[in-house]
Design a protein around this motif. Structure first.
Motif, PDB file in Angstrom:
ATOM      1  N   LYS A  41      -7.374  -4.395  -3.430  1.00 44.72           N
ATOM      2  CA  LYS A  41      -6.389  -3.898  -2.463  1.00 44.72           C
ATOM      3  C   LYS A  41      -6.261  -4.887  -1.306  1.00 44.72           C
ATOM      4  O   LYS A  41      -7.200  -5.647  -1.017  1.00 44.72           O
ATOM      5  N   ASP A  47     -12.007  -2.710  -4.851  1.00 44.70           N
ATOM      6  CA  ASP A  47     -11.715  -1.293  -4.590  1.00 44.70           C
ATOM      7  C   ASP A  47     -12.837  -0.558  -3.839  1.00 44.70           C
ATOM      8  O   ASP A  47     -12.564   0.242  -2.956  1.00 44.70           O
ATOM      9  N   VAL A  62     -12.728  -0.630  -0.019  1.00 40.93           N
ATOM     10  CA  VAL A  62     -11.604  -0.105   0.758  1.00 40.93           C
ATOM     11  C   VAL A  62     -12.090   0.896   1.813  1.00 40.93           C
ATOM     12  O   VAL A  62     -11.764   0.769   2.999  1.00 40.93           O
ATOM     13  N   VAL A 109      -2.782   0.443   2.896  1.00 40.36           N
ATOM     14  CA  VAL A 109      -3.578  -0.072   1.779  1.00 40.36           C
ATOM     15  C   VAL A 109      -2.631  -0.366   0.621  1.00 40.36           C
ATOM     16  O   VAL A 109      -1.980   0.534   0.103  1.00 40.36           O
ATOM     17  N   LEU A 110      -2.526  -1.644   0.251  1.00 41.79           N
ATOM     18  CA  LEU A 110      -1.556  -2.078  -0.760  1.00 41.79           C
ATOM     19  C   LEU A 110      -2.282  -2.520  -2.025  1.00 41.79           C
ATOM     20  O   LEU A 110      -3.332  -3.162  -1.943  1.00 41.79           O
ATOM     21  N   PRO A 111      -1.696  -2.233  -3.186  1.00 40.90           N
ATOM     22  CA  PRO A 111      -2.291  -2.762  -4.422  1.00 40.90           C
ATOM     23  C   PRO A 111      -2.126  -4.278  -4.492  1.00 40.90           C
ATOM     24  O   PRO A 111      -1.135  -4.827  -4.022  1.00 40.90           O
TER      25      PRO A 111
END
Ligand SMILES: Nc1ncnc2c1ncn2[C@@H]1O[C@H](COP(=O)(O)OP(=O)(O)OP(=O)(O)O)[C@@H](O)[C@H]1O
Ligand SMILES: [Mg+2]
Length: 120
Positions: free
Chosen positions: A2, A67, A70, A93-95
Motif C-alpha cells: 500500500k 500490508d 499499514v 491508503v492506496l493499493p
C-alpha cells in the motif's frame, strides 16, 4: 502493498517522524503542499454572498509499505499529528501494484522492506 499518503500540519511533522521511527517505518517522501479541508467561509461582496476558499500550508507524507505495516504506520501518523482541532489532516491508503528498488532490481515486498531489516 500500500501507499500511505498523509496530509498533516507542518508543525506536527517532527512528532510524526518520531512516531514513525519508533514504529520502524523507515522509507518515506515528504513534500510541502497547499490544501483545503472543505470548510467554506461565506463573505459578502457587492454582487451578493460568495464563498472564500483559503488554502493552508500542509505537509504531504508518502510511505510505501507491505500490508502488515499499514496499521502501525497509520497509528503512528495519527499519534503524531492529532491535536483534536479542525484541520488535523487526512490519511489515504492506496493499493500499490509494483515496487522496484532501482539499485538491486528487487521487486515488491523485498523492495519496500528497508535494507538491514529482515522481511516479515
Ligand atoms: N478529500 C480530500 N482530498 C484531498 N485532500 C484533502 C481532502 N480533505 C482534506 N485534504 C487535505 O488535508 C488537509 C487538511 O484537511 P482537514 O484536516 O481540514 O480535513 P477535514 O476532513 O476537514 O478534517 P477536520 O474536520 O479535522 O478539519 C487539507 O488542507 C487538504 O490538503
Ligand atoms: Mg477541515
Amino acid at each position: 502493498m500500500k501507499l500511505v499518503v498523509a496530509i498533516i500540519r507542518p508543525e506536527r511533522l517532527n512528532d510524526v517522524l518520531e512516531e514513525l521511527f519508533h514504529a520502524e517505518v523507515k522509507g518515506l517522501t515528504i513534500s510541502r503542499v497547499q490544501g483545503h479541508g472543505g470548510e467554506l467561509e461565506r463573505v459578502e461582496t457587492y454582487r451578493g454572498t460568495t464563498v472564500k476558499m483559503e488554502l493552508s500550508e500542509k505537509v504531504r507524507i508518502e510511505i510505501g509499505v507491505s500490508d502488515h505495516f499499514v496499521d502501525p504506520t497509520v497509528k503512528a501518523i495519527i499519534d503524531g499529528a492529532r491535536t483534536g482541532e479542525v484541520g488535523d489532516g487526512k490519511i489515504f491508503v492506496l493499493p500499490v501494484e509494483q515496487v522496484y528498488r532501482i539499485r538491486t532490481g528487487e521487486t515488491d515486498r523485498a523492495a519496500v522492506t528497508p535494507v538491514g531489516v529482515p522481511p516479515g
